[in-house]
Structures are given as C-alpha cells and as structure tokens.
Design a protein around this motif. Sequence first.
Motif, PDB file in Angstrom:
ATOM      1  N   ILE A  51       0.589  -1.627   7.888  1.00  0.00           N
ATOM      2  CA  ILE A  51       0.595  -2.024   6.475  1.00  0.00           C
ATOM      3  C   ILE A  51       1.959  -2.554   6.079  1.00  0.00           C
ATOM      4  O   ILE A  51       2.073  -3.552   5.377  1.00  0.00           O
ATOM      5  N   SER A  52       2.993  -1.878   6.548  1.00  0.00           N
ATOM      6  CA  SER A  52       4.337  -2.248   6.104  1.00  0.00           C
ATOM      7  C   SER A  52       5.370  -1.823   7.130  1.00  0.00           C
ATOM      8  O   SER A  52       5.220  -0.782   7.771  1.00  0.00           O
ATOM      9  N   THR A  75      10.947   3.074  -1.638  1.00  0.00           N
ATOM     10  CA  THR A  75       9.622   3.365  -2.193  1.00  0.00           C
ATOM     11  C   THR A  75       8.609   2.434  -1.550  1.00  0.00           C
ATOM     12  O   THR A  75       8.752   1.208  -1.621  1.00  0.00           O
ATOM     13  N   LEU A  76       7.630   3.027  -0.891  1.00  0.00           N
ATOM     14  CA  LEU A  76       6.514   2.234  -0.369  1.00  0.00           C
ATOM     15  C   LEU A  76       5.434   2.291  -1.440  1.00  0.00           C
ATOM     16  O   LEU A  76       4.770   3.323  -1.615  1.00  0.00           O
ATOM     17  N   SER A  77       5.305   1.204  -2.183  1.00  0.00           N
ATOM     18  CA  SER A  77       4.408   1.213  -3.338  1.00  0.00           C
ATOM     19  C   SER A  77       3.129   0.443  -3.039  1.00  0.00           C
ATOM     20  O   SER A  77       3.026  -0.263  -2.029  1.00  0.00           O
ATOM     21  N   SER A  78       2.171   0.560  -3.945  1.00  0.00           N
ATOM     22  CA  SER A  78       0.897  -0.178  -3.853  1.00  0.00           C
ATOM     23  C   SER A  78       0.264  -0.043  -2.472  1.00  0.00           C
ATOM     24  O   SER A  78      -0.198  -1.025  -1.882  1.00  0.00           O
ATOM     25  N   ILE A  79       0.226   1.174  -1.978  1.00  0.00           N
ATOM     26  CA  ILE A  79      -0.414   1.406  -0.675  1.00  0.00           C
ATOM     27  C   ILE A  79      -1.912   1.174  -0.827  1.00  0.00           C
ATOM     28  O   ILE A  79      -2.546   1.765  -1.705  1.00  0.00           O
ATOM     29  N   PRO A  80      -2.493   0.292  -0.020  1.00  0.00           N
ATOM     30  CA  PRO A  80      -3.929   0.015  -0.154  1.00  0.00           C
ATOM     31  C   PRO A  80      -4.749   1.293   0.027  1.00  0.00           C
ATOM     32  O   PRO A  80      -4.380   2.172   0.813  1.00  0.00           O
ATOM     33  N   LEU A 120       4.508   1.888   8.199  1.00  0.00           N
ATOM     34  CA  LEU A 120       3.360   2.562   7.588  1.00  0.00           C
ATOM     35  C   LEU A 120       2.075   1.934   8.135  1.00  0.00           C
ATOM     36  O   LEU A 120       1.883   0.723   8.050  1.00  0.00           O
ATOM     37  N   LYS A 149      15.308   0.627  -2.728  1.00  0.00           N
ATOM     38  CA  LYS A 149      14.454  -0.488  -2.285  1.00  0.00           C
ATOM     39  C   LYS A 149      13.003  -0.157  -2.601  1.00  0.00           C
ATOM     40  O   LYS A 149      12.527   0.943  -2.296  1.00  0.00           O
ATOM     41  N   ILE A 150      12.326  -1.125  -3.170  1.00  0.00           N
ATOM     42  CA  ILE A 150      10.905  -0.966  -3.487  1.00  0.00           C
ATOM     43  C   ILE A 150      10.133  -1.948  -2.606  1.00  0.00           C
ATOM     44  O   ILE A 150      10.400  -3.154  -2.638  1.00  0.00           O
ATOM     45  N   VAL A 151       9.211  -1.444  -1.836  1.00  0.00           N
ATOM     46  CA  VAL A 151       8.398  -2.294  -0.958  1.00  0.00           C
ATOM     47  C   VAL A 151       6.957  -2.275  -1.467  1.00  0.00           C
ATOM     48  O   VAL A 151       6.340  -1.212  -1.552  1.00  0.00           O
ATOM     49  N   ASN A 152       6.470  -3.438  -1.826  1.00  0.00           N
ATOM     50  CA  ASN A 152       5.070  -3.541  -2.247  1.00  0.00           C
ATOM     51  C   ASN A 152       4.213  -3.723  -0.998  1.00  0.00           C
ATOM     52  O   ASN A 152       4.286  -4.745  -0.323  1.00  0.00           O
ATOM     53  N   CYS A 153       3.421  -2.706  -0.678  1.00  0.00           N
ATOM     54  CA  CYS A 153       2.665  -2.731   0.579  1.00  0.00           C
ATOM     55  C   CYS A 153       1.518  -3.732   0.546  1.00  0.00           C
ATOM     56  O   CYS A 153       0.981  -4.079   1.597  1.00  0.00           O
ATOM     57  N   GLU A 154       1.122  -4.184  -0.627  1.00  0.00           N
ATOM     58  CA  GLU A 154       0.040  -5.170  -0.690  1.00  0.00           C
ATOM     59  C   GLU A 154       0.556  -6.585  -0.490  1.00  0.00           C
ATOM     60  O   GLU A 154      -0.073  -7.395   0.163  1.00  0.00           O
ATOM     61  N   GLY A 211       3.940  -7.266   0.455  1.00  0.00           N
ATOM     62  CA  GLY A 211       5.064  -7.334   1.385  1.00  0.00           C
ATOM     63  C   GLY A 211       6.394  -7.602   0.693  1.00  0.00           C
ATOM     64  O   GLY A 211       7.440  -7.649   1.336  1.00  0.00           O
TER      65      GLY A 211
END
Lengths: 249, 72
Positions: free
Chosen positions: A93-94, A104-109, A245, B10-15, B17
């Motif tokens: 995913i990332s 911060t790993l955000s917006s995890i599907p 991730l 750091k902010i990573v948007n997993c949708e 990238g």
Amino acid sequence: MTKARNLADNALTTVSPTELGYVDGVTSSIQTQLDDKTAKSTLTTKGDVYAATAASTPARLAVGANGTVLTAASGQATGLEWATPAAGGMTLISTTTLTGASITLSSIPSTYNHLQLVILNYKPANDNSYFCFSINGDMAANRHLSSRTDADMSGTSATAFDNTNFITGKNDNSVAQGIQIINLFDYTNVVTWKFGFSYGVFNNATTTTSANVFARPLIYNQTNAISSLLLFPESGNFTSGTALLYGVK
Amino acid sequence: MTKSNKPQVKIVNCETGEEIVRDATAEEIAQIELNSANAAAKQTEADAKATAKAALLAQLGITEEQAKLLLS
C-alpha cells in the motif's frame, strides 16, 4: 437389386483391391463408429477446450480472458466457466522513509482483511529509543497495551491498558540492521478491540552486534476501524529507516 | 528560506501516495515533548532499579548470575 449385388457389379471397375482392403477387420457399422467420434472441427480457436454438456455430448468451450482460471460452475451449460481468480496475498500500500519526529500513514484503504507493517533498519536519533506507534493517532491514556510479560499473556491475569501508544523494540542510534513485522488483524471491523502482533530484532544499543529480540501482542481497547497509523520514536527524531505497509487478503 | 527549528512530521496519504512534510503543530509538539518526558522518566526509573539491584547484590555478596541461579 441388392446393395451387395451393386457392390459386386461396381467394385471391380471403381474400387481397387487396396481400397477394399481398408475394410478388412471391420466388425460393425463404420458409420456408427464414426458417429461416436468427436469432430476435431468442434474446436475452432486456439485455447478451446472440450467440455460435456451431458453424457456423451461434447461441446466447445472457448478460452477465457488472460489470467482467468477454469472453474466448476453448475449453472453453465458445460458445468464450467472461466473466472477471475480470487485475489489473495499481499499488496504494498505504501512505502516511506522514516524521518522527522513522526510519520502518519493516513487514508489506509479499508479493502483488505488485515494489515502488515514492516519496519526496516529503524534508527532513532536518541540512543536506545523504542519504536512506537498509535492507532488512528489516538494518544489518549490507557488505550494501548504492548504485552511482554508471561503474566500478561497467561490469559488469566487482569492486564491494564497502560499506555498512550504501542511500544515494540528499541534500537541503537548508530547501527540499524533490524527488521520488525507488525500484523494488525481484521482492522476494519467496528465490533472488537483491535489486536496485533509485533515481532522483530533490532541492534542492541550497548553491544550493537547483539540483538534486541522482541515479540509482543498489541491490544487497542477501542472498536473503531483502523484508518491511520502514527509512527514515532520514543523520543527525538527518526534518523533513518523504511516503513512498508501491506494490505493482506 | 530559513529552515524551521520545529520538529518535522510527515503525512503519507496511502490512497494517493502523496507525502507532506510540515512543521509539527503546537499540539503535536506538546505530545512529542510529553513522549520524551515519559521516556526520560522511564529511563530514570530503570536506572534507579539497576542501582538498587547492584547495591542489593553487593550487600548479599553474590553476583547477578548467582542471584539468577538462586531464583531459577
């Protein structure tokens, strides 16, 4: 005039002895035998396969799309169909570098069954700092528990949720050759507490050629689905490392 | 442009990238400081335990290995 008489009259003029010899050994109707055979012409295209629609009733089943697999399907005429295989395994995913005070790993599907977070070569700026993370950035008191004692894991002790975040293993601030795997199970359900398991090995801060080996059940006593993860060293900044991730099906 | 002295997050948007690196907010800085304070407190506690353990072993006149053997 009988058919036998016709054959006798015509054979000598139109059929050679060699041709007549081809029927030597025939003991039953040639036409019946031919009718019992399957016509090669049934298959018209590369990849076609024979499939029976009933007993002794072969039919053509055209090849499916690339990547599809042949699967039983009783509702189909041939009892078979080409289908897309069920997705499985792990999807990255990332991937991100560990830097700064936090990640911060955000917006995890929410489309996977489980999550796996892999931490490679975690190096904190402050020596011997634990790798920490919290679910959904939640830093409220007493919601995270990183078990590590036999009593915690006996299944009979009343173990308190005692932290604002999970703590896993700690690493030296100059040598980083370790790896940590964090599995988070059924992360989208909104009924149960969230459970994970962390295991890995980091470089010992006093003797970097020795290993800090750790394995900890992780429990978060809230029922929210997990949509983000906040990663940070126990104190100070990340110097380096990588967080990967994966979504698991 | 001068580099900020504030901690970076750091902010990573997993949708998508997308990665955003920015200064920590006041709230985040407070949390980072709290984490550091907690870590320091734990270290102090661990150091105190180690000192007390060493003092007890000295009082008993045995080594740590001998103490472990007694308890095993």
